[in-house]
Design an enzyme around this catalytic site. Structure first.
Site, PDB file in Angstrom:
ATOM      1  N   ARG A   9       0.858  -1.182   0.000  1.00 13.64           N
ATOM      2  CA  ARG A   9       0.000   0.000   0.000  1.00 13.64           C
ATOM      3  C   ARG A   9       0.899   1.238   0.000  1.00 13.64           C
ATOM      4  O   ARG A   9       1.721   1.424   0.901  1.00 13.64           O
ATOM      5  CB  ARG A   9      -0.869   0.008   1.256  1.00 13.64           C
ATOM      6  CG  ARG A   9      -1.727   1.228   1.261  1.00 13.64           C
ATOM      7  CD  ARG A   9      -2.492   1.414   2.501  1.00 13.64           C
ATOM      8  NE  ARG A   9      -3.336   2.576   2.322  1.00 13.64           N
ATOM      9  CZ  ARG A   9      -4.144   3.038   3.233  1.00 13.64           C
ATOM     10  NH1 ARG A   9      -4.234   2.443   4.390  1.00 13.64           N
ATOM     11  NH2 ARG A   9      -4.867   4.095   2.994  1.00 13.64           N
ATOM     12  N   HIS A  25      -7.321   7.595  -0.189  1.00 11.58           N
ATOM     13  CA  HIS A  25      -8.305   6.526   0.084  1.00 11.58           C
ATOM     14  C   HIS A  25      -8.896   5.950  -1.209  1.00 11.58           C
ATOM     15  O   HIS A  25     -10.006   5.412  -1.201  1.00 11.58           O
ATOM     16  CB  HIS A  25      -9.500   7.048   0.924  1.00 11.58           C
ATOM     17  CG  HIS A  25      -9.161   7.475   2.315  1.00 11.58           C
ATOM     18  ND1 HIS A  25      -9.742   8.571   2.907  1.00 11.58           N
ATOM     19  CD2 HIS A  25      -8.336   6.952   3.240  1.00 11.58           C
ATOM     20  CE1 HIS A  25      -9.279   8.718   4.135  1.00 11.58           C
ATOM     21  NE2 HIS A  25      -8.415   7.744   4.359  1.00 11.58           N
ATOM     22  N   GLY A  43      -8.874   9.258   9.335  1.00 10.79           N
ATOM     23  CA  GLY A  43      -8.874  10.201   8.225  1.00 10.79           C
ATOM     24  C   GLY A  43     -10.206  10.004   7.506  1.00 10.79           C
ATOM     25  O   GLY A  43     -10.741   8.891   7.495  1.00 10.79           O
ATOM     26  N   ARG A  48      -7.812  16.060  12.382  1.00 15.17           N
ATOM     27  CA  ARG A  48      -7.531  17.031  11.315  1.00 15.17           C
ATOM     28  C   ARG A  48      -8.732  17.951  11.126  1.00 15.17           C
ATOM     29  O   ARG A  48      -9.876  17.491  11.192  1.00 15.17           O
ATOM     30  CB  ARG A  48      -7.234  16.309  10.000  1.00 15.17           C
ATOM     31  CG  ARG A  48      -5.881  15.628   9.990  1.00 15.17           C
ATOM     32  CD  ARG A  48      -5.688  14.794   8.734  1.00 15.17           C
ATOM     33  NE  ARG A  48      -5.432  13.412   9.080  1.00 15.17           N
ATOM     34  CZ  ARG A  48      -5.451  12.396   8.237  1.00 15.17           C
ATOM     35  NH1 ARG A  48      -5.712  12.600   6.966  1.00 15.17           N
ATOM     36  NH2 ARG A  48      -5.212  11.179   8.645  1.00 15.17           N
ATOM     37  N   ARG A  95     -16.673   7.276  19.032  1.00 16.57           N
ATOM     38  CA  ARG A  95     -17.403   6.576  20.112  1.00 16.57           C
ATOM     39  C   ARG A  95     -17.407   7.411  21.391  1.00 16.57           C
ATOM     40  O   ARG A  95     -18.434   7.555  22.046  1.00 16.57           O
ATOM     41  CB  ARG A  95     -16.742   5.220  20.409  1.00 16.57           C
ATOM     42  CG  ARG A  95     -17.065   4.181  19.377  1.00 16.57           C
ATOM     43  CD  ARG A  95     -16.168   2.985  19.516  1.00 16.57           C
ATOM     44  NE  ARG A  95     -14.821   3.315  19.056  1.00 16.57           N
ATOM     45  CZ  ARG A  95     -13.927   2.443  18.663  1.00 16.57           C
ATOM     46  NH1 ARG A  95     -14.196   1.172  18.705  1.00 16.57           N
ATOM     47  NH2 ARG A  95     -12.754   2.815  18.230  1.00 16.57           N
TER      48      ARG A  95
HETATM   49  P1  ADP Z   1      -8.373   4.247  10.172  1.00 18.74           P
HETATM   50  O1  ADP Z   1      -8.528   5.491   9.384  1.00 18.74           O
HETATM   51  O2  ADP Z   1      -7.307   4.329  11.221  1.00 18.74           O
HETATM   52  O3  ADP Z   1      -8.348   2.969   9.369  1.00 18.74           O
HETATM   53  P2  ADP Z   1     -10.971   3.282  11.059  1.00 18.74           P
HETATM   54  O4  ADP Z   1     -11.603   3.121   9.734  1.00 18.74           O
HETATM   55  O5  ADP Z   1     -10.692   2.068  11.870  1.00 18.74           O
HETATM   56  O6  ADP Z   1      -9.699   4.212  11.037  1.00 18.74           O
HETATM   57  O7  ADP Z   1     -11.935   4.248  11.895  1.00 18.74           O
HETATM   58  C1  ADP Z   1     -11.553   4.622  13.183  1.00 18.74           C
HETATM   59  C2  ADP Z   1     -12.640   5.458  13.766  1.00 18.74           C
HETATM   60  O8  ADP Z   1     -13.892   4.787  13.635  1.00 18.74           O
HETATM   61  C3  ADP Z   1     -12.456   5.632  15.257  1.00 18.74           C
HETATM   62  O9  ADP Z   1     -11.675   6.734  15.548  1.00 18.74           O
HETATM   63  C4  ADP Z   1     -13.856   5.801  15.739  1.00 18.74           C
HETATM   64  O10 ADP Z   1     -14.116   7.192  15.779  1.00 18.74           O
HETATM   65  C5  ADP Z   1     -14.727   5.185  14.687  1.00 18.74           C
HETATM   66  N1  ADP Z   1     -15.501   4.061  15.207  1.00 18.74           N
HETATM   67  C6  ADP Z   1     -15.145   2.765  15.314  1.00 18.74           C
HETATM   68  N2  ADP Z   1     -16.132   2.035  15.869  1.00 18.74           N
HETATM   69  C7  ADP Z   1     -17.150   2.905  16.105  1.00 18.74           C
HETATM   70  C8  ADP Z   1     -18.439   2.791  16.672  1.00 18.74           C
HETATM   71  N3  ADP Z   1     -18.903   1.627  17.117  1.00 18.74           N
HETATM   72  N4  ADP Z   1     -19.189   3.913  16.743  1.00 18.74           N
HETATM   73  C9  ADP Z   1     -18.739   5.090  16.322  1.00 18.74           C
HETATM   74  N5  ADP Z   1     -17.531   5.264  15.785  1.00 18.74           N
HETATM   75  C10 ADP Z   1     -16.742   4.201  15.678  1.00 18.74           C
END
Ligand code: ADP
Length: 407
Positions: free
Chosen positions: A91, A180, A212, A241, A285
């Site tokens: 990636r 993305h 992000g 951000r 969350r």
């Molecule tokens: P990354 O960009 O690091 O891949 P993710 O796609 O895993 O991130 O998303 C991370 C974010 O998703 C967390 O910071 C959180 O805000 C949100 N998230 C994960 N589970 C939940 C949930 N059950 N409810 C609300 N937000 C969530």
């Protein structure tokens, strides 16, 4: 084909070992704290228990050597030797204007990737180190780079040129690149399949809401606009951000607070967004939990986050001349019914309307969550960037004429 997919950070390596014939991961894991005290690998072979192994790891080469040894370990491995790894997919955050498609790693690609360091300084050095390390450990396998930027190479000039003196585009390639890309393309294709609409003849808006976050307008299978820009700072409000702000604000604050360039950058990238407004957390969350127990700043952070996303959806629907499918993905998009409800609450004029009981129970599974009255389907599609990277790697390796730089 069995493909090792790698996502290299400065002190970590995330990996998945994927069988593209079945589309499933045979194992996945993360190496953490590379070149630091307490380095370890957390390895999860599919259908077996997760193992955590601590090991001193001097550099990325040692980390990737450990990944390969763990994959072929007699107890928790999933292959008997490294020869069973057919290819490696990397990636890569940025392909600049040169790489508009996934491509075999070659010496000339490495030169271009070095040139892209200044466009993505947080991501590219580790990704380049990861490729070099992996080529040392798996020297007989083909290596393929899959770029976060390449799906957006179809943006028209009106979407990618900034209204600055044109010389800065000519001189420094300052333009919208978008990120993305693998995720936006994957979830749009899956949503088209789910709703029975042709991907290459539909107007689709995809909202990738992770730490992000970005949103993309896809017309007839091609990205025509996306919210992240020259860097992944532009666009939606994110965990830490800011997304879009009046650019004069940062100059004003830097002046008032006597901030260095580095501190100004850190303010916008690491201390803004949900974390900056709520003062509580970058994690949705935590923000929702605080909001539900009456915290006003958490409520404001949630309101801004959703309001800005709604505005982007409206503007992209205008850019597309209508909307056929709306898609939510990544952490917040897949798991937060509260955010989806709020974002869609004023989109009835576009034909978007949620079935609240479907919305509330949908978490991290592919599902259509629109009401029977909706004319535009809204879908939740869990993203799977690793699978796309594995599939792209297989495609490039199998193509007789490997994709090369176009300029
Ligand atoms: P990354 O960009 O690091 O891949 P993710 O796609 O895993 O991130 O998303 C991370 C974010 O998703 C967390 O910071 C959180 O805000 C949100 N998230 C994960 N589970 C939940 C949930 N059950 N409810 C609300 N937000 C969530």
């Amino acid at each position: 084909m069995r493909i090792l997919v790698l996502n290299c950070g400065s002190s970590s390596v995330k990996y998945q070992f994927i069988n593209t014939d079945t589309g499933s991961a045979l194992a996945k894991g993360t190496v953490q704290r590379i070149a630091m005290a307490g380095a370890s690998i957390t390895h999860k072979p599919t259908g077996k228990d997760t193992v955590v192994i601590e090991s001193e790891l001097l550099d990325h080469t040692a980390a990737i050597d450990l990944v390969v040894k763990t994959l072929s370990h007699s107890d928790h491995g999933v292959i008997s030797s490294m020869d069973e790894i057919d290819a490696v997919g990397h990636r890569i955050a940025h392909g600049g204007e040169t790489f508009t498609d996934s491509a075999l790693v070659t010496p000339s690609m490495m030169t271009v990737l070095h040139d892209c360091i200044e466009l993505a300084p947080l991501h590219m050095p580790a990704m380049i180190r990861g490729i070099k390390a992996c080529q040392r450990v798996l020297s007989d396998q083909p290596h393929v780079s899959v770029f976060d930027t390449s799906f957006h190479h179809t943006l028209p000039a009106q979407a990618y040129v900034y209204p600055l003196p044109y010389i800065f585009y000519d001189e420094y390639r300052i333009r919208r690149y978008g990120f993305h890309g693998t995720s936006h393309k994957y979830v749009a294709q899956r949503a088209a399949l789910l709703t029975g609409k042709p991907f290459d003849q539909s107007r689709i808006i995809t909202c990738h809401l992770g730490n992000g976050a970005s949103i993309t307008a896809i017309k007839d299978g091609q990205s025509i606009d996306t919210s992240m820009g020259f860097t992944p700072l532009e666009g939606l409000m994110m965990g830490t951000r800011s997304g879009d702000v009046d650019p004069a604000i940062i100059l004003y604050i830097m002046d008032k607070e006597e901030l260095s360039r580095r501190e100004g950058n850190s303010l916008m990238n690491k201390h803004s967004g949900l974390a900056g407004v709520s003062g509580i957390s970058a994690d949705m969350r935590d923000v929702v939990e605080a909001m539900e127990s009456g915290n006003e700043r958490a409520k404001l952070a949630f309101d801004i986050y959703c309001y800005r996303l709604t505005k982007y959806i409206g503007s992209y629907a205008a850019a597309l001349g209508g909307l056929d499918i709306l898609v939510f993905t990544a952490g917040v998009g897949e798991n937060s019914p509260q955010a989806r409800t709020r974002v869609c609450s004023t989109l009835g004029f576009l034909g978007v309307e949620l079935d609240e009981s479907l919305n509330q129970k949908t978490r991290a599974v592919e599902a259509e969550i629109s009401s029977a009255a909706a004319t535009v389907p809204t879908c939740v599609i869990p993203t799977n960037e690793e699978l796309v990277i594995a599939q792209e790697t297989e495609r490039v390796v199998n193509s007789e004429q490997p994709q090369t730089a176009v300029r």
